[in-house]
Design a protein around this motif. Structure first.
Motif, short mmCIF file in Angstrom:
data_model
loop_
_atom_site.label_atom_id
_atom_site.label_comp_id
_atom_site.label_asym_id
_atom_site.label_seq_id
_atom_site.Cartn_x
_atom_site.Cartn_y
_atom_site.Cartn_z
N PHE A 31 6.81 -0.84 7.57
CA PHE A 31 6.16 0.46 7.49
C PHE A 31 7.25 1.39 7.41
O PHE A 31 8.22 1.69 7.80
CB PHE A 31 5.57 0.60 8.81
N THR A 32 7.18 1.78 5.76
CA THR A 32 8.42 2.93 5.54
C THR A 32 7.79 4.32 5.13
O THR A 32 6.94 4.39 4.38
CB THR A 32 8.94 2.43 4.17
N LEU A 33 8.31 5.26 5.68
CA LEU A 33 8.23 6.54 5.49
C LEU A 33 9.30 7.55 4.79
O LEU A 33 10.40 7.26 5.28
CB LEU A 33 7.72 7.51 6.53
N THR A 34 8.96 8.03 3.62
CA THR A 34 10.23 8.75 2.81
C THR A 34 9.69 10.09 2.59
O THR A 34 8.64 10.31 1.84
CB THR A 34 10.33 8.01 1.48
N ALA A 35 10.48 11.18 3.04
CA ALA A 35 10.34 12.52 2.97
C ALA A 35 10.99 13.18 1.87
O ALA A 35 12.29 12.79 1.54
CB ALA A 35 10.37 13.33 3.93
N ASP A 82 -5.56 -5.84 8.01
CA ASP A 82 -6.86 -4.82 7.97
C ASP A 82 -6.53 -3.44 8.33
O ASP A 82 -6.03 -3.26 9.25
CB ASP A 82 -7.88 -5.59 8.58
N VAL A 83 -6.59 -2.37 7.41
CA VAL A 83 -6.83 -1.16 7.60
C VAL A 83 -8.12 -0.57 8.15
O VAL A 83 -8.84 -0.74 7.15
CB VAL A 83 -5.76 -0.13 6.94
N GLU A 84 -8.44 -0.09 9.42
CA GLU A 84 -9.68 0.73 9.42
C GLU A 84 -9.67 2.00 9.07
O GLU A 84 -10.57 2.47 8.37
CB GLU A 84 -10.05 0.44 11.06
N SER A 85 -8.64 2.86 9.25
CA SER A 85 -8.66 4.20 8.92
C SER A 85 -7.42 4.63 9.02
O SER A 85 -6.18 4.15 9.64
CB SER A 85 -9.36 5.14 9.82
N VAL A 86 -7.16 5.66 8.16
CA VAL A 86 -5.86 6.50 8.17
C VAL A 86 -6.06 7.91 8.34
O VAL A 86 -7.05 8.75 7.64
CB VAL A 86 -4.96 6.41 6.94
N THR A 87 -5.61 8.48 9.31
CA THR A 87 -5.99 10.00 9.85
C THR A 87 -4.54 10.79 9.67
O THR A 87 -3.47 10.23 10.24
CB THR A 87 -6.43 9.98 11.24
N MET A 128 0.86 -1.22 -0.10
CA MET A 128 -0.11 0.09 0.06
C MET A 128 1.01 1.27 -0.03
O MET A 128 1.77 1.27 0.76
CB MET A 128 -0.96 -0.15 1.16
N PHE A 129 0.44 2.21 -0.93
CA PHE A 129 1.25 3.48 -0.92
C PHE A 129 0.42 4.78 -0.88
O PHE A 129 -0.74 4.62 -1.33
CB PHE A 129 2.02 3.44 -2.06
N LEU A 130 0.72 5.68 -0.06
CA LEU A 130 0.13 6.96 0.19
C LEU A 130 0.86 7.89 0.19
O LEU A 130 1.99 8.04 0.92
CB LEU A 130 -0.93 6.55 1.45
N THR A 131 0.84 9.11 -0.60
CA THR A 131 1.64 10.34 -0.53
C THR A 131 0.82 11.34 0.23
O THR A 131 -0.30 11.76 -0.26
CB THR A 131 2.07 10.54 -2.00
N PHE A 132 1.47 12.27 0.90
CA PHE A 132 0.72 13.11 1.46
C PHE A 132 1.67 14.19 1.86
O PHE A 132 2.89 14.12 2.05
CB PHE A 132 0.00 12.64 2.70
N ARG A 133 1.12 15.50 2.62
CA ARG A 133 1.75 16.38 3.39
C ARG A 133 0.90 16.76 4.68
O ARG A 133 -0.16 16.99 4.62
CB ARG A 133 1.85 17.78 2.56
N LEU A 143 4.19 7.05 2.34
CA LEU A 143 3.88 5.89 3.34
C LEU A 143 3.83 4.73 2.40
O LEU A 143 3.23 4.50 1.41
CB LEU A 143 2.60 6.06 4.16
N GLY A 144 4.70 3.68 2.73
CA GLY A 144 4.66 2.57 1.92
C GLY A 144 4.64 1.25 3.15
O GLY A 144 5.28 1.33 4.12
N VAL A 145 3.47 0.64 2.95
CA VAL A 145 3.05 -0.55 3.83
C VAL A 145 3.47 -1.94 3.25
O VAL A 145 2.62 -2.07 1.99
CB VAL A 145 1.73 -0.36 4.55
N THR A 146 4.27 -2.73 3.49
CA THR A 146 4.30 -4.07 2.75
C THR A 146 4.20 -5.10 3.75
O THR A 146 4.69 -5.32 4.78
CB THR A 146 5.84 -4.07 2.43
N PHE A 147 3.20 -6.00 3.20
CA PHE A 147 2.86 -7.18 3.97
C PHE A 147 4.09 -8.38 4.00
O PHE A 147 4.54 -8.55 3.02
CB PHE A 147 1.58 -7.90 3.50
N ILE A 148 4.30 -8.87 5.26
CA ILE A 148 5.46 -9.86 5.26
C ILE A 148 4.88 -11.25 5.46
O ILE A 148 4.32 -11.42 6.43
CB ILE A 148 6.38 -9.51 6.19
N PRO A 149 4.63 -12.08 4.57
CA PRO A 149 4.26 -13.32 4.81
C PRO A 149 4.74 -14.31 6.05
O PRO A 149 6.14 -14.10 5.89
CB PRO A 149 4.47 -14.20 3.40
#
Length: 164
Positions: A24-28, A73-78, A1-6, A59-65
């Protein structure tokens, strides 16, 4: 999952059923600052604070088997935004543009008791038609056999008379 934001803070809430391990990776950008950590999503809330609000963060979220079945499961992103005007070009508009309209969905035909009874009537009709068809073929065959037998009997009696 990837999400770009400020934003200055991020809160990612997982569901109670979530039990997966994720990277869980954050890159600015443009400073190219990266933070990576492995997180078990069963903790409920993943919080990141003091993000550089003036830079675009991905934000990059990678599932690790794992060895056992797991789910993420993601309920919300605030996102906490200090300057709403700085994010207007990165976040979607709260309403549709005037030139577009919402999609129109037409419900597809669903099975109802009337259509089920119609199907049953079709099956009963086909069955009765098949039985009637076989019966007619048997009757015609029987009549034809009796006709041939009678004709042969009539021929046989005519030939016997000529012999006397």
């Amino acid at each position: 999952m990837f999400l770009t934001f400020r934003a200055s803070s991020l809160y990612l809430r997982t569901s109670p059923q979530s039990n997966a391990t994720v990277n869980f990776t954050l890159t600015a950008e443009p400073s190219d600052t990266t933070i990576t950590t492995t997180v078990n999503s069963s903790i409920g809330v993943i919080m990141v604070i003091d993000i550089p609000a003036n830079q675009t963060t991905t934000l990059g979220v990678t599932f690790i088997p794992g060895t056992s079945p797991s789910r993420f499961d993601v309920e919300s992103v605030t996102l906490v935004v200090a300057n709403a005007s700085a994010t207007s070009s990165y976040l979607p508009a709260p309403s549709l543009p005037s030139s577009s309209s919402p999609p129109v969905f037409t419900p597809s035909a669903t099975s109802s008791p009337a259509s089920n009874s119609s199907k049953k009537l079709t099956i009963v009709g086909a069955t009765l038609g098949s039985i009637l068809g076989v019966f007619i073929i048997l009757v015609v065959g029987l009549v034809a056999a009796l006709y041939r037998k009678r004709r042969q009997a009539t021929k046989g009696s005519t030939s016997q008379m000529s012999l006397w």
